[in-house]
Motif scaffolding. Structure first.
Motif, PDB file in Angstrom:
ATOM      1  N   ARG A  91       0.830  -1.209   0.000  1.00  0.00           N
ATOM      2  CA  ARG A  91       0.000   0.000   0.000  1.00  0.00           C
ATOM      3  C   ARG A  91       0.864   1.260   0.000  1.00  0.00           C
ATOM      4  O   ARG A  91       0.366   2.368  -0.227  1.00  0.00           O
ATOM      5  CB  ARG A  91      -0.958  -0.013   1.193  1.00  0.00           C
ATOM      6  CG  ARG A  91      -2.089  -1.036   1.050  1.00  0.00           C
ATOM      7  CD  ARG A  91      -2.948  -1.117   2.286  1.00  0.00           C
ATOM      8  NE  ARG A  91      -2.195  -1.676   3.418  1.00  0.00           N
ATOM      9  CZ  ARG A  91      -2.700  -1.864   4.626  1.00  0.00           C
ATOM     10  NH1 ARG A  91      -3.968  -1.539   4.869  1.00  0.00           N
ATOM     11  NH2 ARG A  91      -1.972  -2.385   5.593  1.00  0.00           N
ATOM     12  N   TRP A  92       2.158   1.092   0.260  1.00  0.00           N
ATOM     13  CA  TRP A  92       3.112   2.171   0.014  1.00  0.00           C
ATOM     14  C   TRP A  92       3.454   2.128  -1.478  1.00  0.00           C
ATOM     15  O   TRP A  92       4.030   1.167  -1.963  1.00  0.00           O
ATOM     16  CB  TRP A  92       4.387   1.978   0.829  1.00  0.00           C
ATOM     17  CG  TRP A  92       4.238   2.247   2.295  1.00  0.00           C
ATOM     18  CD1 TRP A  92       4.208   1.339   3.304  1.00  0.00           C
ATOM     19  CD2 TRP A  92       4.129   3.535   2.915  1.00  0.00           C
ATOM     20  NE1 TRP A  92       4.075   1.968   4.515  1.00  0.00           N
ATOM     21  CE2 TRP A  92       4.024   3.321   4.314  1.00  0.00           C
ATOM     22  CE3 TRP A  92       4.094   4.845   2.434  1.00  0.00           C
ATOM     23  CZ2 TRP A  92       3.896   4.367   5.225  1.00  0.00           C
ATOM     24  CZ3 TRP A  92       3.965   5.894   3.335  1.00  0.00           C
ATOM     25  CH2 TRP A  92       3.878   5.650   4.712  1.00  0.00           C
ATOM     26  N   VAL A  93       3.096   3.169  -2.220  1.00  0.00           N
ATOM     27  CA  VAL A  93       3.310   3.203  -3.667  1.00  0.00           C
ATOM     28  C   VAL A  93       4.446   4.170  -3.990  1.00  0.00           C
ATOM     29  O   VAL A  93       4.429   5.332  -3.569  1.00  0.00           O
ATOM     30  CB  VAL A  93       2.025   3.636  -4.406  1.00  0.00           C
ATOM     31  CG1 VAL A  93       2.289   3.795  -5.904  1.00  0.00           C
ATOM     32  CG2 VAL A  93       0.919   2.615  -4.170  1.00  0.00           C
ATOM     33  N   GLU A  94       5.423   3.690  -4.754  1.00  0.00           N
ATOM     34  CA  GLU A  94       6.555   4.534  -5.142  1.00  0.00           C
ATOM     35  C   GLU A  94       6.083   5.626  -6.101  1.00  0.00           C
ATOM     36  O   GLU A  94       5.398   5.348  -7.081  1.00  0.00           O
ATOM     37  CB  GLU A  94       7.631   3.697  -5.827  1.00  0.00           C
ATOM     38  CG  GLU A  94       8.806   4.528  -6.324  1.00  0.00           C
ATOM     39  CD  GLU A  94       9.670   3.767  -7.314  1.00  0.00           C
ATOM     40  OE1 GLU A  94      10.437   4.436  -8.037  1.00  0.00           O
ATOM     41  OE2 GLU A  94       9.555   2.524  -7.380  1.00  0.00           O
ATOM     42  N   VAL A  95       6.465   6.874  -5.819  1.00  0.00           N
ATOM     43  CA  VAL A  95       6.079   7.967  -6.699  1.00  0.00           C
ATOM     44  C   VAL A  95       7.270   8.721  -7.295  1.00  0.00           C
ATOM     45  O   VAL A  95       7.128   9.374  -8.332  1.00  0.00           O
ATOM     46  CB  VAL A  95       5.147   8.985  -5.977  1.00  0.00           C
ATOM     47  CG1 VAL A  95       3.823   8.339  -5.638  1.00  0.00           C
ATOM     48  CG2 VAL A  95       5.802   9.565  -4.738  1.00  0.00           C
ATOM     49  N   TRP A  96       8.449   8.661  -6.661  1.00  0.00           N
ATOM     50  CA  TRP A  96       9.552   9.479  -7.157  1.00  0.00           C
ATOM     51  C   TRP A  96      10.870   8.823  -6.808  1.00  0.00           C
ATOM     52  O   TRP A  96      11.103   8.431  -5.673  1.00  0.00           O
ATOM     53  CB  TRP A  96       9.479  10.870  -6.534  1.00  0.00           C
ATOM     54  CG  TRP A  96      10.109  11.968  -7.343  1.00  0.00           C
ATOM     55  CD1 TRP A  96      11.006  11.863  -8.365  1.00  0.00           C
ATOM     56  CD2 TRP A  96       9.879  13.371  -7.185  1.00  0.00           C
ATOM     57  NE1 TRP A  96      11.339  13.085  -8.854  1.00  0.00           N
ATOM     58  CE2 TRP A  96      10.665  14.036  -8.148  1.00  0.00           C
ATOM     59  CE3 TRP A  96       9.100  14.123  -6.319  1.00  0.00           C
ATOM     60  CZ2 TRP A  96      10.690  15.421  -8.261  1.00  0.00           C
ATOM     61  CZ3 TRP A  96       9.114  15.504  -6.440  1.00  0.00           C
ATOM     62  CH2 TRP A  96       9.902  16.154  -7.400  1.00  0.00           C
ATOM     63  N   ASN A  97      11.733   8.748  -7.807  1.00  0.00           N
ATOM     64  CA  ASN A  97      13.032   8.119  -7.654  1.00  0.00           C
ATOM     65  C   ASN A  97      14.131   9.156  -7.884  1.00  0.00           C
ATOM     66  O   ASN A  97      14.161   9.792  -8.938  1.00  0.00           O
ATOM     67  CB  ASN A  97      13.150   6.971  -8.677  1.00  0.00           C
ATOM     68  CG  ASN A  97      14.358   6.093  -8.434  1.00  0.00           C
ATOM     69  OD1 ASN A  97      15.025   6.221  -7.426  1.00  0.00           O
ATOM     70  ND2 ASN A  97      14.630   5.211  -9.373  1.00  0.00           N
ATOM     71  N   HIS A  98      15.007   9.333  -6.893  1.00  0.00           N
ATOM     72  CA  HIS A  98      16.128  10.282  -6.996  1.00  0.00           C
ATOM     73  C   HIS A  98      17.428   9.493  -6.984  1.00  0.00           C
ATOM     74  O   HIS A  98      17.779   8.876  -5.977  1.00  0.00           O
ATOM     75  CB  HIS A  98      16.111  11.266  -5.825  1.00  0.00           C
ATOM     76  CG  HIS A  98      14.956  12.220  -5.840  1.00  0.00           C
ATOM     77  ND1 HIS A  98      15.119  13.590  -5.933  1.00  0.00           N
ATOM     78  CD2 HIS A  98      13.618  12.013  -5.791  1.00  0.00           C
ATOM     79  CE1 HIS A  98      13.931  14.176  -5.919  1.00  0.00           C
ATOM     80  NE2 HIS A  98      13.014  13.235  -5.832  1.00  0.00           N
ATOM     81  N   VAL A  99      18.151   9.521  -8.103  1.00  0.00           N
ATOM     82  CA  VAL A  99      19.387   8.750  -8.237  1.00  0.00           C
ATOM     83  C   VAL A  99      20.585   9.696  -8.239  1.00  0.00           C
ATOM     84  O   VAL A  99      20.608  10.673  -8.993  1.00  0.00           O
ATOM     85  CB  VAL A  99      19.397   7.930  -9.547  1.00  0.00           C
ATOM     86  CG1 VAL A  99      20.643   7.048  -9.605  1.00  0.00           C
ATOM     87  CG2 VAL A  99      18.138   7.095  -9.661  1.00  0.00           C
ATOM     88  N   THR A 100      21.570   9.397  -7.411  1.00  0.00           N
ATOM     89  CA  THR A 100      22.838  10.104  -7.469  1.00  0.00           C
ATOM     90  C   THR A 100      23.795   9.256  -8.293  1.00  0.00           C
ATOM     91  O   THR A 100      24.244   8.193  -7.850  1.00  0.00           O
ATOM     92  CB  THR A 100      23.423  10.341  -6.066  1.00  0.00           C
ATOM     93  OG1 THR A 100      22.481  11.095  -5.280  1.00  0.00           O
ATOM     94  CG2 THR A 100      24.730  11.119  -6.144  1.00  0.00           C
ATOM     95  N   MET A 101      24.077   9.708  -9.513  1.00  0.00           N
ATOM     96  CA  MET A 101      24.940   8.947 -10.413  1.00  0.00           C
ATOM     97  C   MET A 101      26.395   9.102  -9.984  1.00  0.00           C
ATOM     98  O   MET A 101      27.006  10.148 -10.188  1.00  0.00           O
ATOM     99  CB  MET A 101      24.764   9.444 -11.854  1.00  0.00           C
ATOM    100  CG  MET A 101      23.359   9.301 -12.395  1.00  0.00           C
ATOM    101  SD  MET A 101      23.029   7.574 -12.805  1.00  0.00           S
ATOM    102  CE  MET A 101      21.417   7.708 -13.579  1.00  0.00           C
TER     103      MET A 101
END
Length: 388
Positions: free
Chosen positions: A188-198
């Motif tokens: 029920r926790w839905v992923e909405v935003w992904n922040h990647v440090t390359m």
């Protein structure tokens, strides 16, 4: 908030913070790229994430349409689409991950009105090669957002060569009542935003080498976020699909999973055609062919007289307008109908071939290869016909 308002709010928020909007590309990656379709907002920007200067500077924002063939079998659930739009931001050697997360939190809570108490974050916990992402953890702790550490789920991408690094993902609670558990333990926790440090580049052998500079790449699924902000339980219930849900059931009564697949695959086929792909037996054309054939298989299951020619032209126009494509709607319908005729002919021929004594028993891998190479019958089609 409708999707067009969401896009403008997102872009303006980052423009106020020094980002330049870049034009999103089509679904087709540059010549020479081995990937069939653009799969993420970062895909067209890979050369710049590896160090090439971008003509618009070091802070960028855009909206990119994407297609992921890996999600085809997931379509029909509440969160997956074949063609979708990704809101993205980039820091090319400028600010770091914590600032990106802080701005993302600010947009969600202040710009879009999300209750901070409904947020949860995940961060990279470290492995044998690189340490934990302590900077992201400290940022979330300072904002009062709970954070869970993982390993495989928080290194992106984790399965292909190219720029990669630790990521911190933001989840939104969608359940009834107060939030509970953690993102890895409760869907029920839905992923909405992904922040990647390359931070690294993965080589073909899987080894990691540091990048000459650190970049930040973020991706936010437009339709998924829109459905959550609109209080809907499915991406198919957000306003993007309003005309589809209004017009398709009137033509073809379908159960909910079938309705979702038909709407998604037809909409995706229109976008793929609009970007210049035509049906074929290999590559991008075969992905398009699969989309149309899966729709027809569902439609014909209950009524063999149904056809894509019954698709309201308004839906084709709506999709082409939304993705800013200049193909004529009548041409799209003509190509879909031509593909339907080819599929009907293939099915008729396939039934005749499979009726031969040689193929009445269990089919071996050699049989399946022969049917494909000699008669042009794909494996999935053969298996489907055997189930009739």
């Amino acid at each position: 908030m409708r999707t067009d308002q969401l896009v403008s709010t997102f872009v303006e928020y980052y423009e106020e913070r020094g980002h330049r909007r870049i034009t999103g590309s089509t679904l087709l990656p540059p010549d020479g790229d081995p990937v069939l379709f653009t799969t993420s907002g970062m895909h067209p920007l890979t050369p710049y994430l590896e160090g090439r200067p971008h003509p618009l500077g070091r802070r960028l924002v855009n909206v990119q349409r994407c297609l992921r063939t890996t999600d085809l079998d997931e379509v029909g659930d509440a969160t997956h689409l074949t063609v979708f739009e990704m809101l993205g931001t980039w820091s090319l050697g400028d600010y770091g991950g914590p600032r990106s997360l802080d701005w993302g939190y600010g947009l969600l809570t202040e710009g879009l009105g999300v209750d901070p108490g409904l947020l949860y974050a995940t961060a990279f916990g470290g492995d044998g090669r690189t340490g934990p992402d302590t900077a992201s953890v400290e940022l979330w702790q300072g904002l009062g957002v709970p954070v869970e550490l993982t390993v495989e789920d928080n290194w992106w991408p984790n399965d292909s060569a190219g720029p990669c690094g630790p990521d911190s993902e933001i989840f939104l609670w969608t359940g009834e009542g107060p939030p509970r558990s953690t993102p890895t333990r409760d869907d029920r926790w839905v992923e909405v935003w992904n922040h990647v440090t390359m931070t690294h580049r993965r080589l073909d052998d899987g080894s990691l080498v540091p990048l000459p500079r650190r970049n930040v790449d973020t991706g936010l699924g437009l339709e998924r976020l829109a459905s959550l902000l609109q209080g809907e339980s499915s991406v198919f219930a957000c306003d993007v699909f309003d005309p589809w849900r209004r017009l398709v059931p009137a033509r073809w009564p379908l159960d909910e999973p079938s309705l979702r697949l038909v709407c998604d695959h037809l909409r995706s086929a229109v976008v793929v055609l609009g970007d210049g792909v035509r049906p074929a037996n290999t590559g991008r054309g075969y992905v398009l062919r699969r989309l149309v054939r899966r729709v027809l298989t569902v439609l014909w299951r209950d009524d063999p007289s149904r056809g894509v020619g019954d698709l309201p032209v308004e839906l084709v126009e709506h999709t082409l307008d939304h993705f800013r494509q200049d193909l004529r709607p009548d041409d799209v319908l003509r190509m879909l109908i031509e593909e339907e005729h080819r599929f009907r002919g293939l099915l008729e021929r396939g039934r005749g071939v499979l009726a031969k004594p040689r193929f009445r028993g269990t089919l071996s891998e050699e049989d399946l290869r022969y049917l494909h190479d000699t008669h042009g019958l794909p494996r999935e089609l053969v298996l489907s016909l055997r189930e009739e």
